[in-house]
Design an enzyme around this catalytic site. Structure first.
Site, PDB file in Angstrom:
ATOM      1  N   ARG A 253       0.836  -1.199   0.000  1.00 58.09           N
ATOM      2  CA  ARG A 253       0.000   0.000   0.000  1.00 58.09           C
ATOM      3  C   ARG A 253       0.873   1.253   0.000  1.00 58.09           C
ATOM      4  O   ARG A 253       1.047   1.907  -1.008  1.00 58.09           O
ATOM      5  CB  ARG A 253      -0.953  -0.028   1.206  1.00 58.09           C
ATOM      6  CG  ARG A 253      -2.153   0.922   1.056  1.00 58.09           C
ATOM      7  CD  ARG A 253      -1.856   2.366   1.394  1.00 58.09           C
ATOM      8  NE  ARG A 253      -1.483   2.577   2.779  1.00 58.09           N
ATOM      9  CZ  ARG A 253      -1.086   3.750   3.260  1.00 58.09           C
ATOM     10  NH1 ARG A 253      -1.005   4.814   2.468  1.00 58.09           N
ATOM     11  NH2 ARG A 253      -0.722   3.877   4.526  1.00 58.09           N
ATOM     12  N   ASP A 254       1.488   1.552   1.136  1.00 56.70           N
ATOM     13  CA  ASP A 254       2.295   2.771   1.216  1.00 56.70           C
ATOM     14  C   ASP A 254       3.554   2.636   0.351  1.00 56.70           C
ATOM     15  O   ASP A 254       3.991   3.603  -0.275  1.00 56.70           O
ATOM     16  CB  ASP A 254       2.689   3.029   2.674  1.00 56.70           C
ATOM     17  CG  ASP A 254       2.708   4.516   2.998  1.00 56.70           C
ATOM     18  OD1 ASP A 254       2.383   5.318   2.113  1.00 56.70           O
ATOM     19  OD2 ASP A 254       3.049   4.867   4.136  1.00 56.70           O
TER      20      ASP A 254
ATOM     21  N   TYR B 263      -6.199   5.558  11.372  1.00 56.45           N
ATOM     22  CA  TYR B 263      -5.008   6.379  11.131  1.00 56.45           C
ATOM     23  C   TYR B 263      -5.285   7.818  11.562  1.00 56.45           C
ATOM     24  O   TYR B 263      -6.331   8.386  11.221  1.00 56.45           O
ATOM     25  CB  TYR B 263      -4.683   6.415   9.639  1.00 56.45           C
ATOM     26  CG  TYR B 263      -3.727   5.376   9.128  1.00 56.45           C
ATOM     27  CD1 TYR B 263      -2.386   5.385   9.503  1.00 56.45           C
ATOM     28  CD2 TYR B 263      -4.153   4.407   8.217  1.00 56.45           C
ATOM     29  CE1 TYR B 263      -1.497   4.453   8.996  1.00 56.45           C
ATOM     30  CE2 TYR B 263      -3.277   3.469   7.706  1.00 56.45           C
ATOM     31  CZ  TYR B 263      -1.942   3.490   8.101  1.00 56.45           C
ATOM     32  OH  TYR B 263      -1.073   2.574   7.595  1.00 56.45           O
TER      33      TYR B 263
ATOM     34  N   GLU C 273      -3.822  10.858  10.392  1.00 59.92           N
ATOM     35  CA  GLU C 273      -2.923  11.444   9.392  1.00 59.92           C
ATOM     36  C   GLU C 273      -2.322  12.756   9.904  1.00 59.92           C
ATOM     37  O   GLU C 273      -3.010  13.578  10.491  1.00 59.92           O
ATOM     38  CB  GLU C 273      -3.687  11.694   8.087  1.00 59.92           C
ATOM     39  CG  GLU C 273      -2.785  12.145   6.951  1.00 59.92           C
ATOM     40  CD  GLU C 273      -3.554  12.410   5.667  1.00 59.92           C
ATOM     41  OE1 GLU C 273      -2.905  12.509   4.615  1.00 59.92           O
ATOM     42  OE2 GLU C 273      -4.798  12.528   5.717  1.00 59.92           O
TER      43      GLU C 273
ATOM     44  N   THR D 120       3.557  11.351   9.081  1.00 61.62           N
ATOM     45  CA  THR D 120       3.185  11.400   7.664  1.00 61.62           C
ATOM     46  C   THR D 120       4.227  12.096   6.800  1.00 61.62           C
ATOM     47  O   THR D 120       4.514  11.663   5.676  1.00 61.62           O
ATOM     48  CB  THR D 120       1.824  12.097   7.511  1.00 61.62           C
ATOM     49  OG1 THR D 120       0.864  11.413   8.331  1.00 61.62           O
ATOM     50  CG2 THR D 120       1.361  12.106   6.069  1.00 61.62           C
TER      51      THR D 120
ATOM     52  N   HIS E 108       4.068   4.644  12.694  1.00 55.28           N
ATOM     53  CA  HIS E 108       4.268   4.574  11.240  1.00 55.28           C
ATOM     54  C   HIS E 108       5.268   5.672  10.861  1.00 55.28           C
ATOM     55  O   HIS E 108       4.925   6.853  10.833  1.00 55.28           O
ATOM     56  CB  HIS E 108       2.908   4.801  10.556  1.00 55.28           C
ATOM     57  CG  HIS E 108       2.928   4.829   9.068  1.00 55.28           C
ATOM     58  ND1 HIS E 108       2.272   3.878   8.308  1.00 55.28           N
ATOM     59  CD2 HIS E 108       3.479   5.693   8.183  1.00 55.28           C
ATOM     60  CE1 HIS E 108       2.425   4.166   7.023  1.00 55.28           C
ATOM     61  NE2 HIS E 108       3.150   5.275   6.918  1.00 55.28           N
TER      62      HIS E 108
ATOM     63  N   HIS F 219       8.112   7.700   8.507  1.00 60.49           N
ATOM     64  CA  HIS F 219       8.660   8.026   7.182  1.00 60.49           C
ATOM     65  C   HIS F 219      10.110   8.476   7.349  1.00 60.49           C
ATOM     66  O   HIS F 219      10.560   8.779   8.449  1.00 60.49           O
ATOM     67  CB  HIS F 219       7.809   9.086   6.490  1.00 60.49           C
ATOM     68  CG  HIS F 219       6.588   8.518   5.831  1.00 60.49           C
ATOM     69  ND1 HIS F 219       6.503   8.300   4.470  1.00 60.49           N
ATOM     70  CD2 HIS F 219       5.415   8.084   6.358  1.00 60.49           C
ATOM     71  CE1 HIS F 219       5.326   7.780   4.176  1.00 60.49           C
ATOM     72  NE2 HIS F 219       4.640   7.637   5.318  1.00 60.49           N
TER      73      HIS F 219
END
Length: 498
Positions: free
Chosen positions: A6-7, A134, A136, A169, A197, A199
């Site tokens: 997905r990501d 989530y 975001e 995010t 999560h 990045h």
């Protein structure tokens, strides 16, 4: 949770086919043994829908359906209906985790957003779908609008939600913030399962993962090879290695031995090449280049750390170049079963240093040739075959052709042949010569061409050919400014080896 499908698929230029998605999903769940996989975003395309159906059918038949998740949206019944048609049972609902996003993108009040989120969660529950949520832009929310984040979480803890997902995010967190923000929420909401999560925009993804786990995060979102938007996500292999070595009270189900395998599979399917220096899975990360390091490895493993290649199904290598030194070369010679006197070893070392200064790539397969060249002997590989001359032709609307003169054990042969390309024509001429001698040539199984970065027209071209003979594979390499010539040089090396 692995979110490569997905990501990770949001990596620029990457799109997996339905069959590729199914293969990766199967490998992640059965061999790598991640706990969960996020495989798609709802409503993206018909192809995405078909891919999800393939995965959910397989997962349903094999007891994995509760571990397959899909990103959905606050869109009334639309995403829930899509999930039902696709056969998915767990949705990761994308909602707003910062007041900035809520105000400027949705243009709604917190109360309006919470009401709409609650309605989707209730609808999902009614239809037998579990919900994770989530937040975001959560990291910026904690920095700049913490009151909103806490207000939202106070609402979410009243809802039938399995997990709350905390994404950095935009990849803006530093490790200290990752620890403090996660710890604050874990302490405030002790009964809630929080996923982190990360990045990688500042190259801090793995560091932030480590700090989030230390702070009490219950789950992580990772991707194979760190794939993802912009600079990507926290990489699965690096995060697992760090957790296994530095967080003693935390365990994962992931099998380290399978990480390299899935990394190479995703590289091939995505076309997203792994940097040679990528931790754990890069080609160079278990290669010692400096001679002093190779020497230290022979003396009580002075330059080893806990990242042993065997953990990941790999082997330590010793590169050859201008910094190699005698120990590196000895290690490679030992693998080839070649022994040299100290005097001869010194000469070979000097020759490899010279090649390194010219920026040539020196491999273990080149060692026999360097030895022959430097020592003027044929104790390793005797040069009994020489391609003496050739004419390569390539004309419009005519098949490429080659006229070849080759010397084998002092006997000269000439042949002419055509082919689908110049190198194919060369090989056809060569096969004619060896057919007369009743010798079967090895099968060419792989042909790789590399040029230095920058693509200058005068750049050297390196051709690496993999051959198979009697069930054994070996590689030869040629270097020239012309691709066909470099392939011919690599082929001559093969002819002498056989």
């Amino acid at each position: 949770m692995d979110t490569t499908l997905r990501d990770g698929e949001q990596t620029s230029g990457v799109s997996f086919s339905a069959s590729e998605k199914l293969t990766i999903a199967q490998l992640l769940l059965t061999e790598v043994q991640v706990d969960r996989i996020e495989i798609a975003s709802a409503r993206v395309s018909e192809g995405e829908f078909e891919a999800v159906k393939k995965i959910t059918e397989w997962a349903n038949n094999n007891g994995f359906i509760g571990r397959v998740e899909v990103l959905t949206f606050v869109d009334g019944e639309t995403s829930v209906n899509w999930m039902l048609e696709a056969g998915a049972k767990v949705m990761n609902l994308l909602t707003k985790g910062s007041l900035n996003h809520l105000t400027h993108q949705l243009k709604k009040t917190p109360e309006q957003h919470f009401e709409e989120v609650g309605a989707v969660i209730a609808l999902a529950l009614k239809n037998g779908i579990d919900t994770n949520v989530y937040l975001e832009d959560w990291s910026n929310g904690m920095r700049n609008s913490k009151e909103y984040v806490l207000q939202y979480l106070d609402f979410l803890v009243t809802q039938p939600v399995k997990r709350i997902l905390l994404p950095d995010t935009l990849g803006v967190l530093i490790p200290e913030e990752a620890f403090n923000y996660v710890k604050e929420l874990v302490d405030r909401y002790p009964g809630i399962h929080f996923d982190f999560h990360a990045h990688n925009d500042y190259d801090l993804g793995t560091a932030n993962v480590l700090e989030a786990v230390k702070a009490g995060a219950h789950g992580l979102h990772l991707t194979v090879n760190g794939m993802g938007e912009r600079a990507g996500n926290a990489p699965l292999a690096s995060a697992i290695a760090v957790l296994n070595d530095y967080v003693k009270n935390v365990t994962t189900s992931v099998k380290e031995q399978s990480l390299y395998k899935v990394s190479k599979l995703v590289e091939n399917f995505s076309g997203f090449m792994i940097p040679a220096n990528k931790p754990v899975v890069g080609e160079n990360v278990f290669t010692q280049t400096a001679g002093i390091h190779a020497d230290g490895d022979k003396k009580n493993n002075l330059y080893y750390n806990d990242l042993m290649p065997e953990r990941f199904g790999r082997q330590r290598k010793y590169a050859l170049g201008k910094t190699s030194g005698k120990a590196n070369i000895e290690n490679n010679l030992n693998e080839l079963g070649i022994q040299l006197s100290d005097a001869d070893l010194k000469k070979v070392t000097q020759r490899i240093i010279e090649l390194g200064d010219r920026k040539e790539v020196v491999t273990q397969a080149d060692l026999p040739y360097i030895i022959s060249d430097v020592l003027d002997s044929y104790s390793a590989v005797e040069e009994n075959v020489t391609v003496e001359n050739y004419v390569l032709t390539h004309s419009k609307d005519l098949r490429p052709s080659v006229t070849l003169r080759i010397k084998i054990d002092g006997e000269v042969f000439e042949e002419h042949a055509q082919g689908d390309g110049q190198y194919d024509a060369f090989m056809n001429a060569l096969k004619k010569v060896y057919a007369d001698k009743k010798i079967c040539l090895p099968q060419l199984t792989d042909y790789a061409v590399r040029i230095p970065p920058g693509g200058k027209s005068d750049a050297l071209c390196e051709t690496i050919i993999t051959w198979s003979k009697e069930g054994k594979e070996f590689k030869t390499r040629g270097l020239d400014s012309d691709q066909t010539v470099s392939a011919i040089i690599a082929t001559q090396k093969m002819l002498n080896i056989i």
